[in-house]
Scaffold this active site. Structure first.
Site, PDB file in Angstrom:
ATOM      1  CG  ASP A 129      68.305  46.031  70.117  1.00  0.00           C
ATOM      2  OD1 ASP A 129      68.892  46.174  69.037  1.00  0.00           O
ATOM      3  OD2 ASP A 129      68.850  46.251  71.220  1.00  0.00           O
ATOM      4  CB  ILE A 157      70.852  44.201  67.680  1.00  0.00           C
ATOM      5  CG1 ILE A 157      71.896  43.966  68.771  1.00  0.00           C
ATOM      6  CG2 ILE A 157      70.716  42.976  66.787  1.00  0.00           C
ATOM      7  CD1 ILE A 157      73.305  43.771  68.264  1.00  0.00           C
ATOM      8  CG  ASP A 158      65.802  46.450  66.444  1.00  0.00           C
ATOM      9  OD1 ASP A 158      65.635  45.362  65.856  1.00  0.00           O
ATOM     10  OD2 ASP A 158      65.140  46.783  67.441  1.00  0.00           O
ATOM     11  CB  VAL A 159      70.598  50.719  64.327  1.00  0.00           C
ATOM     12  CG1 VAL A 159      71.364  51.600  63.346  1.00  0.00           C
ATOM     13  CG2 VAL A 159      69.572  51.553  65.098  1.00  0.00           C
ATOM     14  N   GLY A 162      68.976  46.726  60.179  1.00  0.00           N
ATOM     15  CA  GLY A 162      68.377  47.549  59.136  1.00  0.00           C
ATOM     16  C   GLY A 162      69.387  47.970  58.081  1.00  0.00           C
TER      17      GLY A 162
END
Length: 365
Positions: A129, A157-159, A162
């Site tokens: 991220d 960004i990861d969230v 997802g």
């Protein structure tokens, strides 16, 4: 059933959302476990890392060493039975074990196979991220204009990746219900970041403007930032001219709303250097809490800057019930409310290989 070969955050967050909506998610981990099991501190009362706990409820765990032929065969049997397979290994990583999309689709033509990567199927850069916040331009927008760039306080960004992945999976499942066809769903951190920068990337691709750091100010709205009061700061978020008129009335300077320099959003943006001291002079006459009450009563969007505890407490006061119990482990409730199929918070995040024996027995049946 969802075969979850992902780890860390983007993939596990995606599969947790699917699990909350009722999916049976089997979390496939290496014998060493998901990386986030070792990301400490903080920990809960049992010494388990709260990072891992945050994205792994409602799942069952099986530990498989994909370099071991017997375990790799178990993984392939799991993929053969799955409705959905999710992974975030580097491009080509799953194919090494006979688990690439083509391999799995041959075994299981109706599978919805979701690949999450850092930079797309042709790049082998590691997808962290922080790297993507830097490479996408997000960090260039975060921080004071005269200071260094900063990362966001959470792996946004990861969230967001997802979330995009879960949306794509649900769309593919709907398509399969209609046609019987499975498909390959792909997303990556960089593309998700550029999409999620919304107005900032649009400023460049549609307007040729390269955005820059503005601290807590907004490029297109004013006032829309923390503002000093007589005691502490208060967020004031004025999104249109009607709200600005209500603000000036509550501050007892209604003439500012008719001043040509400030009468429209475009004018306020152009003349914020002249408007700011006039607003700060009035705000200095009361504390942040006093202005919060006065401006809220006047229907002006505003609020204090809470810490996380205060944010959870506020949600509780508003009746949102932000904390749920997942098998004895406190967890942040899924934000969706569905009238006919409510989200669930049944299973605690699993211990490593907690369900290994029962999953292996099921695959042999």
């Amino acid at each position: 059933m969802v075969a979850d070969f992902s780890r860390v955050l983007a993939g596990p967050y995606c599969t947790m959302l699917l699990a909350d909506l009722g999916a049976d998610v089997i979390k496939v981990e290496s014998p060493h476990g998901d990386d986030t099991r070792q990301w400490l501190p903080p920990v809960d009362g049992d010494g388990v890392g709260t990072y891992y706990l945050s994205v792994n409820r409602n799942k069952r765990s099986v530990a498989l060493d994909l370099t071991d032929p017997a375990d790799a065969e178990v993984a392939r049997e799991l993929a053969k039975r799955a409705d959905v397979l999710v992974h975030n290994l580097r491009p080509g990583g799953m194919a090494r074990f006979g688990l690439g999309y083509e391999d799995v689709a041959e075994l299981n033509p109706g599978v919805v196979y979701c690949s999450i990567s850092g930079f797309g199927p042709d790049a082998t850069l590691p997808g962290y991220d922080l790297l993507v916040q830097a490479l996408s331009g997000m960090m260039s927008l975060t921080g004071s204009p005269d200071g260094p760039p900063y990362r966001a306080g959470v792996a946004v960004i990861d969230v967001m990746t997802g979330l995009h992945a879960s949306t794509g999976i649900l769309a593919a499942l709907h398509h399969r219900d209609v046609t019987g066809e499975g498909q390959h769903v792909e997303t990556n951190l960089l593309s998700a970041a550029l999409s999620s920068l919304v107005n900032q990337t649009s400023a460049y691709v549609a307007g040729g403007v390269v955005p820059h750091r503005m601290g807590n100010e907004h490029l297109s709205l004013y006032p829309y930032e923390p503002m000093a009061t007589g005691d502490g700061e208060l967020i004031i978020a004025v999104g249109n001219d009607r709200q600005f008129r209500r603000l000036t009335k509550a501050l007892t300077v209604p003439e500012l709303a008719d001043d040509p320099r400030f009468a429209s959003m475009a004018a306020r943006n152009a003349n914020r250097g002249e408007l700011r001291p006039l607003l700060l002079a009035r705000l200095s006459t009361n504390s942040a809490q006093e202005w919060f009450r006065i401006l809220t009563d006047a229907d002006v969007p505003c609020g204090p800057i809470n810490d996380v505890r205060q944010g959870v407490d506020l949600a509780t006061e508003l009746g949102l019930e932000p904390v749920a119990d997942a098998g004895g482990v406190p967890t942040v409730r899924n934000p969706l409310t569905l009238s006919a199929t409510p989200t669930r918070h049944d299973l605690a995040p699993p211990a490593l290989d907690e369900h290994g024996a029962e999953i292996r027995a099921w695959l042999k049946s």
